[in-house]
Design an enzyme around this catalytic site. Sequence first.
Site, mmCIF file in Angstrom:
data_model
loop_
_atom_site.group_PDB
_atom_site.id
_atom_site.type_symbol
_atom_site.label_atom_id
_atom_site.label_comp_id
_atom_site.label_asym_id
_atom_site.label_seq_id
_atom_site.Cartn_x
_atom_site.Cartn_y
_atom_site.Cartn_z
ATOM 1 N N CYS A 156 0.726 -1.216 -0.054
ATOM 2 C CA CYS A 156 0.163 -0.095 -0.002
ATOM 3 C C CYS A 156 0.652 1.427 -0.289
ATOM 4 O O CYS A 156 0.396 2.228 -0.412
ATOM 5 C CB CYS A 156 -0.937 -0.137 1.219
ATOM 6 N N HIS B 215 -3.475 7.536 1.788
ATOM 7 C CA HIS B 215 -3.694 6.021 1.587
ATOM 8 C C HIS B 215 -5.232 5.615 2.069
ATOM 9 O O HIS B 215 -5.630 5.877 2.855
ATOM 10 C CB HIS B 215 -2.742 4.897 2.040
ATOM 11 N N ASN C 85 -9.865 -0.141 -0.741
ATOM 12 C CA ASN C 85 -8.587 -0.093 -0.448
ATOM 13 C C ASN C 85 -7.862 -0.557 -1.717
ATOM 14 O O ASN C 85 -7.960 -1.704 -2.005
ATOM 15 C CB ASN C 85 -8.124 -0.774 0.762
#
Length: 324
Positions: free
Chosen positions: A114, A251, A281
């Site tokens: 990520c 993020h 996500n």
Amino acid sequence: MPIRSVILGCGSYLPARILSNQDLASMVDTSDEWIVERTGIKTRHIAAEGETTADLAEKAARAALAHAGVEVSELDLIVLATATPDNTFPATATKVQQRLGMTRGAAFDVQAVCSGFIYALSVADNFIKAGQARTVLVIGAETFSRILDWTDRGTCVLFGDGAGAVVLRATEGKGDATDQGILSTHLHSDGRHHDLLYVDGGPSSTQTVGHLRMRGQEVFKHAVVNLAEVVHEALSANGLEASAIDWLIPHQANRRIIEGTGRKLRLPPEKVVLTVDHHGNTSAASIPLALCEAVLDGRIKRGDVLLLEAMGGGFTWGAALVRW
């Protein structure tokens, strides 16, 4: 004169198929209320059968080049962040290079899950500052739907597929925080936390792709602390206070983590770009997706100070301070 990496333009792509919380509730023991309350996610995009990370990356790349007004022939380098490559090798970046018709320079992948886009941005920025590249395409692209256990309600509700990209160009600056472009990048990792967020497969270990495994509450606790620290590190490195930030572009993992980081910086919610609700996500793709959305809808304007931050498996985490 000091060289800065200025972001000339951005682009993004989300697959056509949308998977809602209600759809997931028919697959696993969950509900729209449960997912929204804990994550803020309402929908996510899922790649079509046969649609790969390279497909998503190519579309985001073409959009970014068009937005930047840059020709493929001007590119010196492609850095693609992904944890879900098309193949074990070659790098997915080289497939994008071929499809774009880029026959010079280099292309390679970066893997920091990520945090991948921050890592890729840092790599590209350092290539530019070292004089090894002038124009660089940086992409974050993922098909996380391919590594999810669709019977695990703790993980399958969180992730989606997508891609985002930016084009960087070497530009002379003054060397202070008034410059346009990337002001600084800050990267960290701590391999002691491998077992809190990982995929239980790989070529060398199981000869399979494996599935994503996560201990969500533990990841949440580390994320809140690590992100706050790296954000302050970025501000301190540039002699700036949190009040100088025009936009926090985090993020997009979990609304509660994002809101917690905003509160620690005393930033009003309207200064935080939040897109997790409609794409979930998307790992390395989430920051460029959020950035591009806020640029294209007019929220982000030239001269604005942007703080980008992320944390992912490894653990890896990092931040970038950018003047748009």
